[in-house]
Design a protein around this motif. Structure first.
Motif, PDB file in Angstrom:
ATOM      1  N   SER A  16     -27.000  31.814 -14.010  1.00  0.00           N
ATOM      2  CA  SER A  16     -27.567  30.544 -13.873  1.00  0.00           C
ATOM      3  C   SER A  16     -26.972  29.356 -13.800  1.00  0.00           C
ATOM      4  CB  SER A  16     -28.383  30.258 -15.706  1.00  0.00           C
ATOM      5  OG  SER A  16     -26.740  30.993 -16.311  1.00  0.00           O
ATOM      6  N   VAL A  19     -28.041  27.073 -10.670  1.00  0.00           N
ATOM      7  CA  VAL A  19     -29.324  25.903 -11.350  1.00  0.00           C
ATOM      8  C   VAL A  19     -28.426  25.138 -12.684  1.00  0.00           C
ATOM      9  CG1 VAL A  19     -31.811  26.800 -13.325  1.00  0.00           C
ATOM     10  CG2 VAL A  19     -31.113  27.826 -11.410  1.00  0.00           C
ATOM     11  N   THR A 219     -31.462  29.962  -0.700  1.00  0.00           N
ATOM     12  CA  THR A 219     -30.750  29.364  -2.978  1.00  0.00           C
ATOM     13  C   THR A 219     -32.685  29.492  -3.493  1.00  0.00           C
ATOM     14  OG1 THR A 219     -32.313  27.820  -1.208  1.00  0.00           O
ATOM     15  CG2 THR A 219     -29.335  27.427  -2.535  1.00  0.00           C
ATOM     16  N   GLN A 222     -34.058  27.499  -5.834  1.00  0.00           N
ATOM     17  CA  GLN A 222     -33.198  27.343  -6.923  1.00  0.00           C
ATOM     18  C   GLN A 222     -33.546  25.797  -7.279  1.00  0.00           C
ATOM     19  OE1 GLN A 222     -29.908  29.568  -8.381  1.00  0.00           O
ATOM     20  NE2 GLN A 222     -30.568  31.597  -6.900  1.00  0.00           N
ATOM     21  N   PHE A 247     -34.186  31.072 -17.148  1.00  0.00           N
ATOM     22  CA  PHE A 247     -33.636  31.399 -15.286  1.00  0.00           C
ATOM     23  C   PHE A 247     -33.483  32.795 -15.396  1.00  0.00           C
ATOM     24  CE2 PHE A 247     -32.482  31.564 -11.602  1.00  0.00           C
ATOM     25  CZ  PHE A 247     -33.022  31.900 -10.172  1.00  0.00           C
ATOM     26  N   THR A 251     -33.618  36.252 -14.180  1.00  0.00           N
ATOM     27  CA  THR A 251     -33.228  37.128 -13.199  1.00  0.00           C
ATOM     28  C   THR A 251     -32.235  38.459 -13.037  1.00  0.00           C
ATOM     29  OG1 THR A 251     -32.830  34.900 -12.341  1.00  0.00           O
ATOM     30  CG2 THR A 251     -31.628  36.749 -11.381  1.00  0.00           C
TER      31      THR A 251
END
Lengths: 308, 357
Positions: A16, A19, A219, A222, A247, A251
């Motif tokens: 994370s 982001v 990316t 993101q 997010f 993942t």
């Protein structure tokens, strides 16, 4: 079981960071009234510049500085067009992503498959010995620690200092801020630039630490997810932690399912989930429209000029 | 300090000024990049120019590239006329391709061409419509920002397409090559002699003319334009804005879906990785270069197509990555903004930052 959960939580944080940084940078930019849809492009350019600088100098410090500055430099293109020339902010942001993607793909072609500097996990002494929490939060890369500091710092500057007050005033009502003697153009330009620095740093994290190396379009959207997260966290940096973790968590679940070769959910569905979840988040936020209306900077996307 | 003031009257030929400055700035940016790489800009531009104009073959490739660009340009322009941002043409193109390939391969593989082609056409448009209606419904009913939803759905569409041709739709006789089997000959679009230009190109031109008349001559088109210019006035006039969001986005998605069909049935003859190469995003540039005028869209698409073919030429002649064309695309768009500003404002350079009263 505890080990599994600790593992998932640790990977969630790890996934994370980019982001989170990009979201906070975007919040700073949007709070001043400028919408920048170029985050994805700035992240890519940052990722490439950071990787290239590391590849040629072998210095992690130079690499991080170069990646961060590259994001900032690209953001100035957006600042020039939207603030000085009053171009449409949506279009200029999209153009910035196209330009950034092109620059990164073009300049990065010779670097595909090369090795560069790698910034590894750096457990913090003592803190990382705390059971579970230490492993999850304090056995991370320096980028994560930087984010732990930068996110509250961004909140503090925005909401507890004069600088932040001026920045928000420009975003809420540029005309009144102008009458009060604030330099609207300069404030907005600096805010866009700081947002670019954050995006550049986010990209650098990807190419130096998260998935070391240079890959085109590494990316993977993101930057766009960050833009959605800005809305989700009502332009408040502290809430960005939660947005980014949503997010990162998904993942991490992907990794976990792959690692344990559990196929409860087909892998392509797992891959879609972060994007679908982000759309779901946007729907939720819009459904509670009062929340969004009150939180969004009133002059967001509105160009400012003095009528003579 | 740059001072910007509104012109009393916008320059005449605004559009021409903007387009000219777009091309000029892109050329300058290209010069800077080539020079920085130690390549003589003249050599580079000559290589690009030769690559595009040296033979009928070369120029026909420009029209091959322009075909999907016209469709995606129309898709973006349709939505933008009502101030809707369809950044999802890429995903709608992918669904158009999926529906086209699915119809030709699995639904009606045995049909004759005269029946199959129209079916495939309709299916691909439907694929685009379905995918564009998701963000349209969210926007119309829940006021969800369509910029982000259309864009995020691109990633979802591509992941699903890859799942299809890596998994259930993979050609069993393809030696593990990721892609479906070739579509039946009846579903392949007729090509013009000796080139890769298919009837998709004239179809794209027809669509541009169709959209022009739809916007200019129908009540629907009139209302869409009014909503795009003055949303509040449209509300007071009692226009059904919600309904227009749905129909406009559906039409936009249909155009993008057709782009997927012309790629699958006109170029690749199967569903494979080469389908999602960014034509949806390029459509944004095509639409705005054309000033959202459907009749100008084909010209902008051909310009961009030439840029792509020229870029590929640079790669083969001078060994420069063809992604140079993506940089020049971005420069084109920024040049367009500069031109638009020039047409509407005057710029004066002064050392004083304060505005004299």
């Amino acid at each position: 079981m505890i080990e599994d959960l600790t593992f998932i939580a640790q990977i969630s944080i790890k996934s994370s960071v980019a982001v989170l940084l990009a979201t906070v940078g975007g919040i700073i930019t949007e709070r001043s009234g400028v919408l920048n849809l170029g985050i994805e492009g700035m992240m890519l350019v940052g990722a490439l510049a950071g990787f290239a600088a590391g590849h040629f100098t072998q210095s992690p410090v130079v690499a991080v500085a170069a990646g961060t500055m590259a994001g900032g430099a690209l953001s100035l293109v957006h600042a020039f067009f939207t603030i000085a020339l009053r171009s449409n902010q949506v279009l200029s942001g999209l153009a910035l992503t196209i330009l950034g993607t092109g620059l990164a793909n073009f300049l990065g072609r010779p670097l595909i498959g090369q090795t560069g500097v790698r910034i590894r996990q750096l457990p913090i002494p003592y803190l990382s010995d705390i059971p579970v929490i230490g492993e999850v939060f304090f056995n991370q890369s320096p980028f994560a620690y930087a984010a732990y500091l930068l996110v509250p710092l961004a909140w503090f500057v925005l909401f507890r200092t004069r600088t932040g007050l001026v920045l928000r005033a420009v975003g809420e009502d540029a005309r009144s801020a102008d009458v009060a003697g604030v330099n609207v153009e300069l404030t907005r330009t600096l805010s866009v630039f700081v947002g670019g620095l954050f995006a550049g740093l986010a990209g650098t994290y990807l190419s130096l630490s998260y998935t070391p190396g240079w890959k085109e379009t590494m990316t993977g959207g993101q930057g766009w997810i960050a833009i959605a997260m800005i809305i989700f966290c009502t332009w408040n940096p502290l809430l960005a932690f939660f947005g980014a973790l949503l997010f990162g968590g998904l993942t991490a679940l992907q990794f976990f399912f792959q690692a344990t070769s559990m196929d409860l959910i087909p892998s392509y569905v797992l891959k879609m989930l972060p994007y679908l979840l982000t759309i779901g988040v946007l729907v939720l936020v819009s459904a509670s429209s009062r929340h969004r209306k009150s939180a969004s900077p009133a002059d967001l996307g509105v160009p400012f000029y003095r009528e003579l | 300090m740059i001072r910007v003031a509104k012109r009393k009257q916008p320059l005449r030929y605004q559009g021409a000024v903007a387009t000219f400055s777009a091309v000029a700035i892109a050329l300058v940016v290209g010069c800077v990049i080539f020079a920085a790489l130690g390549v003589n800009p003249l050599t580079a531009y000559t290589a690009m120019g030769k690559g595009v104009l040296s033979s009928v073959d070369a120029f026909s490739e420009v029209l091959v590239k322009a075909t999907p660009l016209i469709f995606t340009g129309l898709a973006v322009a349709t939505a933008a006329t009502m101030m809707l941002w369809n950044i999802g043409a890429e995903g709608q193109l992918v669904w158009g391709g999926i529906f086209a390939a699915g119809t030709a391969l699995f639904l009606f593989p045995g049909l004759d061409g005269w029946l199959l082609i129209p079916l495939v056409l309709a299916a691909s448009a439907l694929g685009g419509v379905v995918w564009s209606l998701i963000p349209a419904l969210l926007r119309a009913k829940l006021r969800v920002n369509e910029i982000l939803t259309t864009l995020l759905l691109n990633y979802v569409a591509i992941i699903y397409m890859e799942h299809l041709f890596y998994g259930p739709w993979r050609d069993p006789a393809g030696y593990g090559f990721p892609g479906t089997a070739q579509i039946p000959e009846a579903a392949q679009l007729v090509r013009f002699a000796g080139t890769r230009i298919s009837i998709g190109f004239p179809l794209a031109l027809l669509c541009a003319v169709f959209l022009y008349y739809l916007l200019k001559k129908s009540i629907w088109g009139y209302q869409v334009q009014v909503i795009g210019k003055e949303q509040r006035a449209a509300h007071y006039a009692g226009f059904n804005v919600t309904g227009k969001i749905l129909t406009v986005m559906a039409l936009s998605g249909a155009f993008a879906g057709l782009a997927g069909m012309t790629e699958v049935c006109g170029i690749h003859y199967r569903l494979q990785t080469g389908l999602a190469v960014g034509y949806g995003y390029d459509g944004i540039i095509v639409a705005w270069l054309a000033g959202l005028n459907p009749l100008a869209v084909p010209f902008a698409a051909i310009l961009l197509g030439a840029l792509f073919v020229g870029g590929e030429q640079l790669q083969s002649v001078l060994g420069l990555p063809s992604s140079i064309s993506l940089i020049l695309e971005g420069a084109l768009l920024f040049g367009l903004f500069a031109g638009q500003t020039l047409a509407r404002y005057t710029l004066t350079f002064s050392s004083r930052s304060e505005v004299p009263s």
